[in-house]
Design a protein around this motif. Structure first.
Motif, mmCIF file in Angstrom:
data_model
loop_
_atom_site.group_PDB
_atom_site.id
_atom_site.type_symbol
_atom_site.label_atom_id
_atom_site.label_comp_id
_atom_site.label_asym_id
_atom_site.label_seq_id
_atom_site.Cartn_x
_atom_site.Cartn_y
_atom_site.Cartn_z
ATOM 1 N N VAL A 344 0.945 -1.195 -0.113
ATOM 2 C CA VAL A 344 0.317 -0.518 -0.224
ATOM 3 C C VAL A 344 0.626 1.342 0.240
ATOM 4 O O VAL A 344 0.648 1.839 -0.550
ATOM 5 N N GLN A 345 1.760 1.067 0.678
ATOM 6 C CA GLN A 345 2.601 2.462 0.956
ATOM 7 C C GLN A 345 3.647 2.759 -0.328
ATOM 8 O O GLN A 345 3.904 3.880 -0.442
ATOM 9 N N HIS A 346 3.860 1.690 -1.146
ATOM 10 C CA HIS A 346 4.754 1.475 -1.814
ATOM 11 C C HIS A 346 4.072 2.426 -3.563
ATOM 12 O O HIS A 346 4.269 3.259 -4.574
ATOM 13 N N MET A 347 2.513 1.945 -3.174
ATOM 14 C CA MET A 347 1.295 1.833 -4.377
ATOM 15 C C MET A 347 1.604 3.444 -3.908
ATOM 16 O O MET A 347 0.997 4.612 -4.929
ATOM 17 N N LEU A 348 1.199 3.744 -3.626
ATOM 18 C CA LEU A 348 0.774 5.537 -2.725
ATOM 19 C C LEU A 348 1.888 7.055 -2.656
ATOM 20 O O LEU A 348 1.359 7.558 -3.486
ATOM 21 N N HIS A 349 2.938 6.215 -2.637
ATOM 22 C CA HIS A 349 4.137 6.617 -3.075
ATOM 23 C C HIS A 349 4.433 7.300 -4.088
ATOM 24 O O HIS A 349 4.701 7.895 -5.345
ATOM 25 N N HIS A 350 3.679 6.376 -5.018
ATOM 26 C CA HIS A 350 3.799 6.449 -7.045
ATOM 27 C C HIS A 350 2.478 6.575 -7.625
ATOM 28 O O HIS A 350 2.355 7.147 -8.975
ATOM 29 N N LEU A 351 1.734 6.779 -6.544
ATOM 30 C CA LEU A 351 0.154 7.386 -7.157
ATOM 31 C C LEU A 351 0.086 8.444 -7.469
ATOM 32 O O LEU A 351 0.541 9.468 -7.224
#
Length: 527
Positions: A344-351
């Motif tokens: 989740v954190q990884h994905m949010l960083h790239h959102l």
């Protein structure tokens, strides 16, 4: 092609695939049959493209004389244009139809002519034709899982050859209708086969396939209000099916990005993209562990981010990771035994700021404490990025029966004052089929419409203010917000008493009749 014709094609391809079923496991013969279909696709596309180039000169590609000065000049010209436009090159003698024809021809004692060495060389030649070109990474070791020397294909070289020749001959009889611009028959058939293999692959299915029904929900959520997307990103892209499902919901996608750890699945994803006619310059798929070795620059942002990461996987949660920009702001790392929030954190960083993210996770992420509870609180209280929590039925994924949920995130939320909770896990919202539950079209529509309209429906959805979530100590367990309790009808005690009295009265009459019958028969009464 009609729906009925498409189904017949899919069933025919599955029948051909089953030629290999008795020889190996589902995930093994999957690699062979999908690899051969991909080879046929590349060949037909190459053949059509070459004929178009040579049309002005009145030359048919199969008539070009390989090995002659004139023929080789023509092939070199075709090679230059093909590698630039298609990304690869095949000689006339290397086309699928030609190798299938040679395999179908009978050699000594009525057996098929030996083609395995030629086939192995051709598959290697496809990859080699891309070396030094922009498409090199997209074709690198693409056919490495097609081991034509495997004893699972047969104990002898002739047995292997006979089996492969049979499969290629059957495939050669099928028209993929590539000339129809609006047709994606082959892409649909490929997706169908991937789904069929997933249903028989047990736990391994989770590595490469998200059921179409769940993918559709994610795709419609992240494309809400949009007809075009600059970019889509899936950090655990599997076979690429989720990326392609998102693309179906909009008119145009600028670029596809994905990362996959499993090498075989990564190869499958690249084939899947090309088979859906996504030009090699418009997708960038990479192979590595997303959490420990992210392959895209950390400053890259994507408009739509989707994923079905492995549930509660282990990961390298050492203190060094706290210096990583993806995790540093939270102050805590997801547990080493449960990487769900790390994804989740990884994905949010790239959102991107104007983007939407939807991720499938196990229910435990909603209520587990410790570091996960800390991260949940930060995302809601400090960032206010959580947009919706959608509970799905149990047993709808291949390889696991656990209930799951979809978390939706936005950095710039239109409805920043509340979080939408949807409970779609009830028996009224899915269909039971054999060993697995299934979301129907109406179930998908209800979930998506509820999200888009942010409707509040009794026993199905609720909009919770942040204060309400805070009262629950940032526990997101859906029953805390969506009350699905069904009250039982009140019991009329007077009616129950009257019924019991009537039963007692009836029993007196029955006992009297039994005594009368026993006396008449001259036997001892049981009462």
């Amino acid at each position: 092609m009609t729906e009925e014709q498409k189904k017949k094609l899919e069933q025919r391809l599955w029948g051909i695939a089953n030629t290999l079923r008795g020889k190996m496991d589902a995930d093994e013969f999957r690699d062979y049959i999908l690899g051969f279909i991909f080879y046929k696709y590349l060949s037909e596309k190459m053949h059509r493209y070459a004929n178009r180039i040579l049309e002005e000169d009145g030359i048919e590609y199969l008539d070009v004389a390989e090995g002659t000065e004139e023929g080789d000049e023509i092939l070199e010209a075709v090679r230059e244009e093909s590698t630039e436009q298609l990304g690869y090159f095949l000689k006339p003698s290397e086309l699928f139809s030609e190798i299938a024809r040679r395999g179908n021809a009978k050699g000594g004692e009525g057996s098929s002519r030996f083609i395995l060495d030629d086939l192995q060389r051709i598959l290697a030649s496809i990859e080699q034709s891309t070396m030094g070109t922009e498409s090199e990474d997209d074709f690198d070791k693409l056919f490495e899982d097609l081991d034509l020397t495997s004893t699972k294909l047969g104990r002898t070289a002739d047995a292997k050859n006979e089996l492969i020749a049979k499969v290629l001959t059957h495939l050669d009889d099928i028209d993929f209708e590539l000339e129809k611009v609006d047709s994606d028959v082959l892409g649909d058939a490929y997706e169908y086969l991937i789904g069929q293999f997933a249903s028989g692959a047990g736990k391994k299915a989770g590595e490469f396939y998200t059921p179409k029904e769940v993918s559709t929900i994610l795709a419609r959520i992240v494309t809400t209000g949009k007809t075009r997307l600059k970019s889509i990103y899936d950090p655990t892209c599997g076979s690429g099916s989720l990326l392609l499902r998102v693309a179906r919901e909009v008119e145009q996608v600028g670029h596809y990005y994905g990362q996959e750890m499993n090498r075989t699945t990564y190869n499958l994803a690249r084939m899947n993209m090309l088979l859906h006619d996504i030009h090699y310059s418009r997708f960038d798929l990479r192979q590595e562990n997303t959490l420990t070795h992210p392959q895209f620059e950390l400053d890259m942002r994507f408009e739509a981010v989707v994923a079905n990461p492995p549930f509660s996987a282990q990961w390298n949660a050492n203190d060094n990771m706290l210096a990583d920009d993806r995790f540093s702001q939270y102050g805590r790392l997801a547990p080493a035994s449960k990487a769900d929030f790390a994804f989740v954190q990884h994905m949010l960083h790239h959102l991107d700021e104007n983007g939407t993210m939807a991720v499938i996770l196990p229910h435990g992420v909603l209520f587990r404490g410790g570091a996960e509870g800390h991260i949940r609180r930060y995302l809601i209280e400090e960032k206010n990025w959580l947009d919706a929590v959608i509970g799905l039925p149990a047993n709808i994924f291949y390889g696991t029966s656990i209930p799951t949920c979809i978390l939706v995130f936005k950095k710039c939320r239109e409805h920043a004052e509340d979080v939408l909770f949807v409970d779609a896990s009830g028996e009224d919202y899915f269909e039971k089929r054999k060993n697995q539950n299934f979301l129907r079209d109406e179930d998908i529509d209800r979930i998506v419409l509820t999200y888009r309209e942010r409707d509040v429906n009794d026993k199905f959805s609720h909009r919770a203010k942040v204060a309400e979530i805070e009262e629950n100590d940032f526990n997101l367990n859906i029953p805390r917000y969506v009350d699905t309790f069904e009250e039982e009808e009140p019991v009329d005690l007077n009616a129950v008493v009257a019924e019991l009295r009537q039963i007692d009265k009836d029993m007196v009459d029955i006992d009297a009749k039994i005594l009368s019958f026993c006396k008449e028969l001259g036997i001892e009464a049981p009462i």
